[in-house]
Every structure is written in structure tokens, then in C-alpha cells.
Motif scaffolding. Structure first.
Motif, PDB file in Angstrom:
ATOM      1  N   GLY A 304      -9.015  12.814   5.075  1.00 30.86           N
ATOM      2  CA  GLY A 304      -8.145  12.079   5.701  1.00 30.86           C
ATOM      3  C   GLY A 304      -8.200  10.613   5.034  1.00 30.86           C
ATOM      4  O   GLY A 304      -9.620  10.033   4.787  1.00 30.86           O
ATOM      5  N   MET A 305      -7.051   9.901   4.842  1.00 33.20           N
ATOM      6  CA  MET A 305      -7.115   8.586   4.251  1.00 33.20           C
ATOM      7  C   MET A 305      -6.312   7.562   4.899  1.00 33.20           C
ATOM      8  O   MET A 305      -5.446   7.971   5.668  1.00 33.20           O
ATOM      9  N   GLY A 306      -6.551   6.346   4.756  1.00 35.12           N
ATOM     10  CA  GLY A 306      -5.702   5.313   5.184  1.00 35.12           C
ATOM     11  C   GLY A 306      -4.956   4.634   4.399  1.00 35.12           C
ATOM     12  O   GLY A 306      -5.211   3.755   3.290  1.00 35.12           O
ATOM     13  N   PRO A 307      -3.437   4.699   4.411  1.00 36.72           N
ATOM     14  CA  PRO A 307      -2.561   4.103   3.290  1.00 36.72           C
ATOM     15  C   PRO A 307      -2.422   2.656   3.347  1.00 36.72           C
ATOM     16  O   PRO A 307      -2.567   2.088   2.265  1.00 36.72           O
ATOM     17  N   GLU A 308      -3.132   2.056   4.576  1.00 34.17           N
ATOM     18  CA  GLU A 308      -3.102   0.602   4.501  1.00 34.17           C
ATOM     19  C   GLU A 308      -4.297   0.203   3.461  1.00 34.17           C
ATOM     20  O   GLU A 308      -3.926  -0.809   2.550  1.00 34.17           O
ATOM     21  N   ARG A 309      -5.277   0.594   3.594  1.00 30.94           N
ATOM     22  CA  ARG A 309      -6.466   0.561   2.565  1.00 30.94           C
ATOM     23  C   ARG A 309      -6.004   0.865   1.185  1.00 30.94           C
ATOM     24  O   ARG A 309      -6.587   0.066   0.137  1.00 30.94           O
ATOM     25  N   ILE A 310      -5.448   1.810   0.979  1.00 24.88           N
ATOM     26  CA  ILE A 310      -4.976   2.386  -0.580  1.00 24.88           C
ATOM     27  C   ILE A 310      -4.057   1.027  -0.973  1.00 24.88           C
ATOM     28  O   ILE A 310      -4.116   0.740  -2.127  1.00 24.88           O
ATOM     29  N   ALA A 311      -2.998   0.643  -0.109  1.00 24.22           N
ATOM     30  CA  ALA A 311      -2.124  -0.270  -0.428  1.00 24.22           C
ATOM     31  C   ALA A 311      -2.821  -1.711  -0.736  1.00 24.22           C
ATOM     32  O   ALA A 311      -2.395  -2.472  -1.650  1.00 24.22           O
ATOM     33  N   MET A 312      -3.892  -1.833   0.216  1.00 22.29           N
ATOM     34  CA  MET A 312      -4.612  -3.044  -0.245  1.00 22.29           C
ATOM     35  C   MET A 312      -5.183  -3.188  -1.462  1.00 22.29           C
ATOM     36  O   MET A 312      -5.473  -4.089  -2.020  1.00 22.29           O
ATOM     37  N   LEU A 313      -5.970  -2.033  -1.600  1.00 26.48           N
ATOM     38  CA  LEU A 313      -6.845  -1.906  -2.983  1.00 26.48           C
ATOM     39  C   LEU A 313      -5.928  -2.118  -4.193  1.00 26.48           C
ATOM     40  O   LEU A 313      -5.831  -2.927  -5.329  1.00 26.48           O
ATOM     41  N   LYS A 314      -4.505  -1.310  -4.101  1.00 30.29           N
ATOM     42  CA  LYS A 314      -3.716  -1.241  -5.114  1.00 30.29           C
ATOM     43  C   LYS A 314      -3.024  -2.653  -5.319  1.00 30.29           C
ATOM     44  O   LYS A 314      -2.810  -3.014  -6.551  1.00 30.29           O
ATOM     45  N   TYR A 315      -2.590  -3.337  -4.320  1.00 24.89           N
ATOM     46  CA  TYR A 315      -1.943  -4.542  -4.493  1.00 24.89           C
ATOM     47  C   TYR A 315      -2.664  -5.753  -4.170  1.00 24.89           C
ATOM     48  O   TYR A 315      -1.967  -6.755  -4.094  1.00 24.89           O
ATOM     49  N   GLY A 316      -4.046  -5.573  -3.839  1.00 22.83           N
ATOM     50  CA  GLY A 316      -4.699  -6.682  -3.643  1.00 22.83           C
ATOM     51  C   GLY A 316      -4.358  -7.468  -2.232  1.00 22.83           C
ATOM     52  O   GLY A 316      -4.452  -8.768  -2.317  1.00 22.83           O
ATOM     53  N   VAL A 317      -3.822  -6.919  -1.281  1.00 25.32           N
ATOM     54  CA  VAL A 317      -3.465  -7.280   0.079  1.00 25.32           C
ATOM     55  C   VAL A 317      -4.944  -7.722   0.887  1.00 25.32           C
ATOM     56  O   VAL A 317      -5.788  -6.899   0.694  1.00 25.32           O
TER      57      VAL A 317
END
Ligand code: PHE
Length: 337
Positions: A304-317
Motif C-alpha cells: 500500500g502506497m500514498g500517491p501524494e507522497r510519491i508526487a511530493m518526492l518526485k516533484y519536490g512538493v
């Protein structure tokens, strides 16, 4: 009088001026009305003569006003058309267009990666029963691990789901012939949390489940490694750390190596050089059993993963709230041209 009036009509250059002439000569206080009103004082012989004359003058003036009015209107229309002429050679003005929300794009990107590895995309309800959210996942009532997921209850037995894991149980239950299952499930989840830069009372998860004969931990590792490399770059490594979830045994948390490179070289983005991105494990035999799969025949993994976290890491949010406050200036940065 007639001459004077006709001259004024002729001189009028606007509808307003023309209207003033009409009021002055033909209005209730105008000279012609006055003449007609005074008819009673005239002799019998004079009356028809003066009456006819007054009516004639009035008719002439009215006609002149009408035709002048028509010509002024035509001139104004002409002028308006001229002013509104469109220069078709002017460059166009850009029309603002919408685009997918960053979170939508990330979820779709993750879906595509897993579809490429043979996973189906499924969905489940956000309003969930206590049974599927907890019990079917080996979290009986009173289990201390329930505290990790403070919940929004609707009734004692119904709540907003706290994770997408109930869809594991639902999917396995729905398989009447107990075939192998290979699915991911994106969706919203809810927790009683105070919102801050890294917490939100509502966020997104993507669940993964693969159940078949002979599914092993190395399969889990292979799938996750491939996911991490495709999502963040081939140079990324993954690492599994022991963890605990009641519905998986053994349980792990997965970190990815975390290096940020720019023109001046590379640096690790966290002191340890690793950053946690998901929870996973081998499906607990009791979970398989409750869903009607014989744990002696079948085994499986789940994550189970959190896409927000993935996006934050990938795009520096830097703040999870950006995903929900919907400031157009934030969202626009992630629209593909
Ligand atoms: N459901 C867990 C959570 O919300 C994540 C998880 C999913 C862990 C599947 C293991 C297996 O934290």
C-alpha cells in the motif's frame, strides 16, 4: 414655423437632438398643439382652414423627423460596423485550458506501470464496514493496531475506510472460483488526523495484491524494485525493512535510495540517503483463509502506497495540503504542454 422646424430637423445630428426637436414642435407644449387647442376660439369659417393647415404642418414635420431618424440610425449602424471590424490577421489571444490534477496524473502513471506488469485496476467503496476495513484483515475488535488508524465512524459498524486494504478482502471474496488475483486499487482514504504539511484527514492510497500458487517474497521485491526504477529512475535502489501490519506476515516497509543531482553534482536528499515510500508484506494466512483461499495452496503479497507522497518526492512538493487547496498557480506547474 414649418420651415424653421424642418431646418432644425435637418440640422439634428443625433437621435437625442432629433427627439428634442420633436418635443419642441409637436409636444404637448409645442406651438402646433397650442394652435389646435385654441380652435374653439375661432370662427366657424376659420376652423376648418386653420385645422387643416395645422394638421398638414404637423404631418410634414413628423414625416421629416421619421425620415431623418431612419438616416441617423443607418449612419450609426454603419459607424458601429466600421468600429467593430475584425482584423483577421491579428495573432490570437491564448485561451486558458484546464489539465489533469497532479494527483490524477500520478495515480494514472502508477496504474500504467502496474498494468504493464499484469495487474488489473479495481475499486472499492469509501464508506466501508468495520468487517472489511478491520476484521477481514486480521484486526479484530479491540486489537491495539486499530489505534494506528484513527477513524471516522458513521455508525458502530460503518466507517470511512482508513486504507485501501479492505479491497484486498473484497476482491478475494468476490472470486467464486478462487482464481489467482493480481490487482491494484487506487482510492481515497480517511483518518482522524489534524492537517499539517505531512498529514491530511483525507488522502489517496494505491493498494496492490497478488495471490497465486508459489508467490514469494522475492516476487514482491522484484515488482517493487521495477516500480521504483520506472517511477524515479533506473539508478534508484530499494531496501526492505522489517515492520508490522496485522494483515501481512512478514511485513516490511520499503525505502528508496534518495539522491538529488543538479549541475553541481549529487547529494542525498535525506541524512540517511533513504526515504520510506510504502508498506508491504506477504498476505497473512488468516486473511487468505477468511477470504476463502486455502493458505496451504495459495500465497500472496500486498502493498500500500500514498500517491501524494510519491508526487511530493518526485516533484519536490513540500506540503500535502497543496493537493487539496487547489491553487491554480500550483496546479498549472504540472500541466503538460
Ligand atoms: N494498509 C496499510 C496502511 O494503510 C499499508 C499496507 C497495505 C501494508 C498492504 C501492507 C500491505 O498503512
Amino acid at each position: 414655423l414649418e420651415k424653421e422646424a424642418l431646418q432644425k430637423v435637418d440640422d439634428a445630428t443625433s437621435l437625442k437632438e432629433l427627439q428634442d426637436v420633436r418635443v419642441a414642435y409637436l409636444g404637448k407644449k409645442g406651438p402646433i398643439t397650442e394652435v389646435l387647442r385654441g380652435m374653439g376660439k375661432l370662427s366657424k369659417e376659420e376652423r376648418p382652414v386653420i385645422g387643416e393647415l395645422a394638421n398638414k404642418v404637423r404631418g410634414n414635420i413628423a414625416d421629416a423627423i421619421d425620415s431623418k431618424k431612419a438616416s441617423i440610425e443607418a449612419a450609426e449602424l454603419e459607424k458601429q460596423l466600421e468600429e467593430e471590424t475584425i482584423d483577421v490577421t491579428l495573432p490570437g489571444r491564448p485561451v486558458p485550458t484546464g489539465g489533469p490534477h497532479l494527483l490524477t496524473s500520478i495515480v494514472e502513471e502508477i496504474e500504467d506501470l502496474f498494468i504493464g506488469m499484469g495487474f488489473e485496476v479495481r475499486e472499492g467503496p469509501e464508506v466501508e464496514t468495520d468487517y472489511y476495513n478491520f476484521e477481514a484483515l486480521n484486526l479484530p475488535k479491540g486489537h491495539p493496531a486499530r489505534d494506528m488508524q484513527d477513524s471516522f465512524y458513521i455508525t458502530e459498524e460503518i466507517l470511512m475506510r482508513t486504507h485501501t486494504s479492505p479491497v484486498q478482502a473484497r476482491t478475494m471474496n468476490a472470486m467464486e472460483d478462487k482464481r489467482p488475483v493480481k490487482m491494484i486499487c487506487p482510492g481515497k482514504v480517511y483518518r482522524r488526523d489534524t492537517d499539517d504539511a505531512t498529514h491530511s484527514h483525507q488522502f489517496t492510497q494505491i493498494e496492490g495484491l497478488y495471490v497465486d500458487k508459489n508467490v514469494r517474497m522475492s516476487d514482491l521485491k522484484g515488482v517493487l524494485d521495477r516500480f521504483a526504477k520506472q517511477m524515479f529512475g533506473q539508478e534508484r535502489e530499494i531496501r526492505l525493512r522489517p515492520s508490522f501490519f496485522p494483515f501481512t506476515e512478514p511485513s516490511v516497509e520499503m525505502d528508496i535510495s534518495c539522491k538529488v543531482c543538479n549541475g553541481e553534482g549529487c547529494s542525498v536528499c535525506k541524512q540517511t540517503g533513504w526515504i520510506e515510500i510504502l508498506g508491504a508484506g506477504m498476505v497473512h494466512p488468516r486473511v487468505l483463509e477468511m477470504a476463502g483461499y486455502d493458505p496451504k495452496v495459495y500465497s500472496g503479497f500486498a502493498f500500500g502506497m500514498g500517491p501524494e507522497r510519491i508526487a511530493m518526492l518526485k516533484y519536490g512538493v513540500d506540503d500535502i495540503r497543496h493537493f487539496y487547496t487547489n491553487d491554480i498557480r500550483f496546479l498549472k506547474q504540472y500541466h503538460q504542454a
